[in-house]
Design a protein around this motif. Structure first.
Motif, PDB file in Angstrom:
ATOM      1  N   SER A   7     -10.346 -53.576  20.743  1.00 59.41           N
ATOM      2  CA  SER A   7     -11.603 -53.506  20.444  1.00 59.41           C
ATOM      3  C   SER A   7     -12.939 -52.181  20.073  1.00 59.41           C
ATOM      4  CB  SER A   7     -11.637 -53.018  21.852  1.00 59.41           C
ATOM      5  OG  SER A   7     -10.966 -51.991  22.414  1.00 59.41           O
ATOM      6  N   LYS A   8     -13.524 -52.580  20.091  1.00 59.99           N
ATOM      7  CA  LYS A   8     -14.641 -52.494  19.535  1.00 59.99           C
ATOM      8  C   LYS A   8     -14.252 -52.212  17.229  1.00 59.99           C
ATOM      9  CE  LYS A   8     -15.222 -48.177  22.916  1.00 59.99           C
ATOM     10  NZ  LYS A   8     -17.113 -49.166  22.812  1.00 59.99           N
ATOM     11  N   LEU A   9     -13.654 -53.719  16.900  1.00 59.57           N
ATOM     12  CA  LEU A   9     -13.585 -54.017  15.594  1.00 59.57           C
ATOM     13  C   LEU A   9     -15.720 -53.841  15.630  1.00 59.57           C
ATOM     14  CD1 LEU A   9     -11.028 -56.205  16.404  1.00 59.57           C
ATOM     15  CD2 LEU A   9     -10.610 -54.203  15.333  1.00 59.57           C
ATOM     16  N   ASP A  10     -15.708 -54.339  13.889  1.00 61.69           N
ATOM     17  CA  ASP A  10     -16.788 -53.658  13.418  1.00 61.69           C
ATOM     18  C   ASP A  10     -17.403 -54.854  12.779  1.00 61.69           C
ATOM     19  OD1 ASP A  10     -15.322 -53.694  10.990  1.00 61.69           O
ATOM     20  OD2 ASP A  10     -15.629 -52.321  10.092  1.00 61.69           O
ATOM     21  N   SER A  11     -16.992 -56.095  13.180  1.00 59.45           N
ATOM     22  CA  SER A  11     -16.560 -57.276  12.433  1.00 59.45           C
ATOM     23  C   SER A  11     -15.879 -58.450  12.966  1.00 59.45           C
ATOM     24  CB  SER A  11     -16.999 -58.056  11.245  1.00 59.45           C
ATOM     25  OG  SER A  11     -15.336 -57.272  10.692  1.00 59.45           O
ATOM     26  N   ALA A  12     -16.081 -60.052  13.107  1.00 56.46           N
ATOM     27  CA  ALA A  12     -15.642 -60.949  13.161  1.00 56.46           C
ATOM     28  C   ALA A  12     -14.336 -61.203  11.971  1.00 56.46           C
ATOM     29  CB  ALA A  12     -16.213 -62.198  12.902  1.00 56.46           C
ATOM     30  N   GLU A  13     -14.996 -60.406  10.959  1.00 57.72           N
ATOM     31  CA  GLU A  13     -13.622 -60.560   9.804  1.00 57.72           C
ATOM     32  C   GLU A  13     -12.595 -59.416  10.426  1.00 57.72           C
ATOM     33  OE1 GLU A  13     -17.381 -62.914   8.468  1.00 57.72           O
ATOM     34  OE2 GLU A  13     -17.162 -60.454   9.045  1.00 57.72           O
ATOM     35  N   ALA A  14     -12.613 -58.961  10.889  1.00 57.35           N
ATOM     36  CA  ALA A  14     -11.459 -57.531  11.351  1.00 57.35           C
ATOM     37  C   ALA A  14     -11.173 -58.513  12.486  1.00 57.35           C
ATOM     38  CB  ALA A  14     -12.772 -56.644  11.676  1.00 57.35           C
ATOM     39  N   ILE A  15     -11.096 -58.883  13.160  1.00 60.83           N
ATOM     40  CA  ILE A  15     -10.800 -59.522  14.189  1.00 60.83           C
ATOM     41  C   ILE A  15      -9.300 -60.596  13.169  1.00 60.83           C
ATOM     42  CG2 ILE A  15     -10.641 -61.563  15.490  1.00 60.83           C
ATOM     43  CD1 ILE A  15     -13.229 -60.902  16.564  1.00 60.83           C
ATOM     44  N   GLU A  16     -10.164 -61.276  12.796  1.00 60.01           N
ATOM     45  CA  GLU A  16      -8.916 -62.226  11.104  1.00 60.01           C
ATOM     46  C   GLU A  16      -8.181 -61.124  10.536  1.00 60.01           C
ATOM     47  OE1 GLU A  16      -8.603 -65.092  12.348  1.00 60.01           O
ATOM     48  OE2 GLU A  16     -10.544 -64.651  13.419  1.00 60.01           O
ATOM     49  N   GLN A  17      -8.478 -59.682  10.147  1.00 63.50           N
ATOM     50  CA  GLN A  17      -7.990 -59.044   9.239  1.00 63.50           C
ATOM     51  C   GLN A  17      -6.401 -58.555  10.473  1.00 63.50           C
ATOM     52  OE1 GLN A  17     -10.336 -55.973   8.026  1.00 63.50           O
ATOM     53  NE2 GLN A  17     -10.867 -57.079   5.921  1.00 63.50           N
ATOM     54  N   TRP A  18      -6.991 -58.343  11.768  1.00 60.22           N
ATOM     55  CA  TRP A  18      -5.916 -58.171  12.517  1.00 60.22           C
ATOM     56  C   TRP A  18      -4.729 -58.810  13.147  1.00 60.22           C
ATOM     57  CZ3 TRP A  18      -4.577 -53.050  12.958  1.00 60.22           C
ATOM     58  CH2 TRP A  18      -5.173 -51.635  13.091  1.00 60.22           C
ATOM     59  N   ARG A  19      -5.291 -60.136  13.617  1.00 66.43           N
ATOM     60  CA  ARG A  19      -4.792 -61.203  13.921  1.00 66.43           C
ATOM     61  C   ARG A  19      -3.229 -61.127  13.369  1.00 66.43           C
ATOM     62  NH1 ARG A  19      -6.728 -64.412  17.331  1.00 66.43           N
ATOM     63  NH2 ARG A  19      -9.072 -64.288  16.873  1.00 66.43           N
ATOM     64  N   PRO A  20      -2.947 -61.169  12.942  1.00 67.53           N
ATOM     65  CA  PRO A  20      -1.905 -61.255  11.990  1.00 67.53           C
ATOM     66  C   PRO A  20      -0.328 -60.071  12.411  1.00 67.53           C
ATOM     67  CG  PRO A  20      -3.010 -61.049  10.205  1.00 67.53           C
ATOM     68  CD  PRO A  20      -3.774 -61.197  11.663  1.00 67.53           C
ATOM     69  N   VAL A  21      -1.599 -58.789  12.273  1.00 62.55           N
ATOM     70  CA  VAL A  21      -1.094 -57.916  12.779  1.00 62.55           C
ATOM     71  C   VAL A  21      -0.077 -57.824  13.871  1.00 62.55           C
ATOM     72  CG1 VAL A  21      -0.693 -55.431  13.367  1.00 62.55           C
ATOM     73  CG2 VAL A  21      -1.914 -56.567  10.897  1.00 62.55           C
ATOM     74  N   TRP A  22      -1.321 -57.716  15.338  1.00 66.94           N
ATOM     75  CA  TRP A  22      -0.470 -58.147  16.287  1.00 66.94           C
ATOM     76  C   TRP A  22       0.435 -59.540  17.289  1.00 66.94           C
ATOM     77  CZ3 TRP A  22      -1.095 -53.368  17.237  1.00 66.94           C
ATOM     78  CH2 TRP A  22      -1.992 -53.119  17.111  1.00 66.94           C
ATOM     79  N   LYS A  23      -0.378 -60.121  15.890  1.00 63.91           N
ATOM     80  CA  LYS A  23       1.055 -61.283  16.477  1.00 63.91           C
ATOM     81  C   LYS A  23       2.365 -61.255  16.031  1.00 63.91           C
ATOM     82  CE  LYS A  23      -2.265 -64.802  17.603  1.00 63.91           C
ATOM     83  NZ  LYS A  23      -2.075 -65.627  19.040  1.00 63.91           N
ATOM     84  N   ASP A  24       2.794 -60.832  14.704  1.00 64.29           N
ATOM     85  CA  ASP A  24       3.962 -60.503  14.836  1.00 64.29           C
ATOM     86  C   ASP A  24       4.700 -58.903  15.097  1.00 64.29           C
ATOM     87  OD1 ASP A  24       3.036 -62.202  12.111  1.00 64.29           O
ATOM     88  OD2 ASP A  24       3.026 -60.223  10.815  1.00 64.29           O
ATOM     89  N   LEU A  25       3.901 -58.215  15.676  1.00 57.24           N
ATOM     90  CA  LEU A  25       4.708 -57.187  16.640  1.00 57.24           C
ATOM     91  C   LEU A  25       5.042 -57.892  17.839  1.00 57.24           C
ATOM     92  CD1 LEU A  25       2.096 -54.030  16.553  1.00 57.24           C
ATOM     93  CD2 LEU A  25       5.096 -53.826  15.930  1.00 57.24           C
TER      94      LEU A  25
ATOM     95  N   LEU B 136     -10.783 -58.759  20.057  1.00 53.56           N
ATOM     96  CA  LEU B 136      -9.462 -59.493  19.951  1.00 53.56           C
ATOM     97  C   LEU B 136      -8.309 -59.312  20.712  1.00 53.56           C
ATOM     98  CD1 LEU B 136      -7.192 -61.293  18.130  1.00 53.56           C
ATOM     99  CD2 LEU B 136      -6.993 -59.219  17.345  1.00 53.56           C
ATOM    100  N   SER B 137      -8.744 -60.535  21.419  1.00 52.79           N
ATOM    101  CA  SER B 137      -7.153 -60.937  22.286  1.00 52.79           C
ATOM    102  C   SER B 137      -5.998 -61.744  22.260  1.00 52.79           C
ATOM    103  CB  SER B 137      -7.617 -61.385  23.671  1.00 52.79           C
ATOM    104  OG  SER B 137      -8.815 -60.369  24.223  1.00 52.79           O
ATOM    105  N   THR B 138      -5.050 -61.038  22.666  1.00 55.58           N
ATOM    106  CA  THR B 138      -3.842 -62.545  22.330  1.00 55.58           C
ATOM    107  C   THR B 138      -2.742 -61.967  23.070  1.00 55.58           C
ATOM    108  OG1 THR B 138      -2.728 -63.555  20.785  1.00 55.58           O
ATOM    109  CG2 THR B 138      -2.411 -60.840  20.723  1.00 55.58           C
TER     110      THR B 138
END
Length: 181
Positions: free
Chosen positions: A159-177, A83-85
């Motif tokens: 990096s090193k996420l295990d799935s496309a679903e993990a990207i969507e789980q983490w995206r709001p975490v990083w956007k919020d930070l 995931l990149s943002t």
């Protein structure tokens, strides 16, 4: 599955339409190649007038791999996902790093996952970096540079996420930070 934006950017930058790229790569057997081989082939096939040929060879290879079903968006050539943002913030790179360090100050967990060891920072003349390993085996890297006019660009790669679903789980975490900067 490839984004039309990606293919139109490749076409604009290289002067070759996306259907032409697909035909050339298919004819050369790219569906049986790995990423490095496809990128090398794309570089060999790059039109003479194209600028930043190496950059666009990589972009062409990734778009082709997605088009051919060899990888899905967010998947790296190694098979894992990332995931990149980014976010542009007020202040210079040192201000942005200080704000990032404040945002992650608790430091024991990120997104509910324990940070493994200590996060590290480093710097060069042009960049500031922050990196952390998480207990789930993933890694987070933040790169910060001056963006001009009193602003800095903060880029985050998980990096090193295990799935496309993990990207969507983490995206709001990083956007919020990043929004806290």
């Amino acid at each position: 599955m490839v984004s039309p934006t990606s293919t139109s950017a490749v076409a604009t930058a290289t002067g070759r339409t996306w259907p032409e790229w697909v035909s050339l790569l298919d004819d050369a057997g790219a569906r049986q190649m790995n990423h490095t081989e496809i990128a090398r082939l794309a570089l060999e096939l790059m039109p003479e007038g194209a600028r930043q040929k190496e950059w666009w060879a990589q972009g062409t290879a990734v778009a082709y791999e997605q088009h051919a079903g060899l990888r899905v968006p967010g998947q790296t050539c190694d098979g894992d996902f990332q995931l990149s943002t980014t976010r542009t913030v007020q202040g210079d790179k040192d201000d942005a790093l200080a704000a990032w360090l404040d945002a992650v100050a608790a430091g024991e967990q990120l997104g509910g996952v324990l940070v493994e060891g200590l996060a590290t920072t480093s710097s060069t003349e042009k960049w500031r970096y922050w990196r952390a390993r998480l207990a789930d085996g993933t890694r987070v890297a933040v790169s910060i540079s001056d963006n001009g006019a009193g602003k800095a660009s903060v880029g985050l790669v998980h990096s090193k996420l295990d799935s496309a679903e993990a990207i969507e789980q983490w995206r709001p975490v990083w956007k919020d930070l990043l929004a806290q900067l």
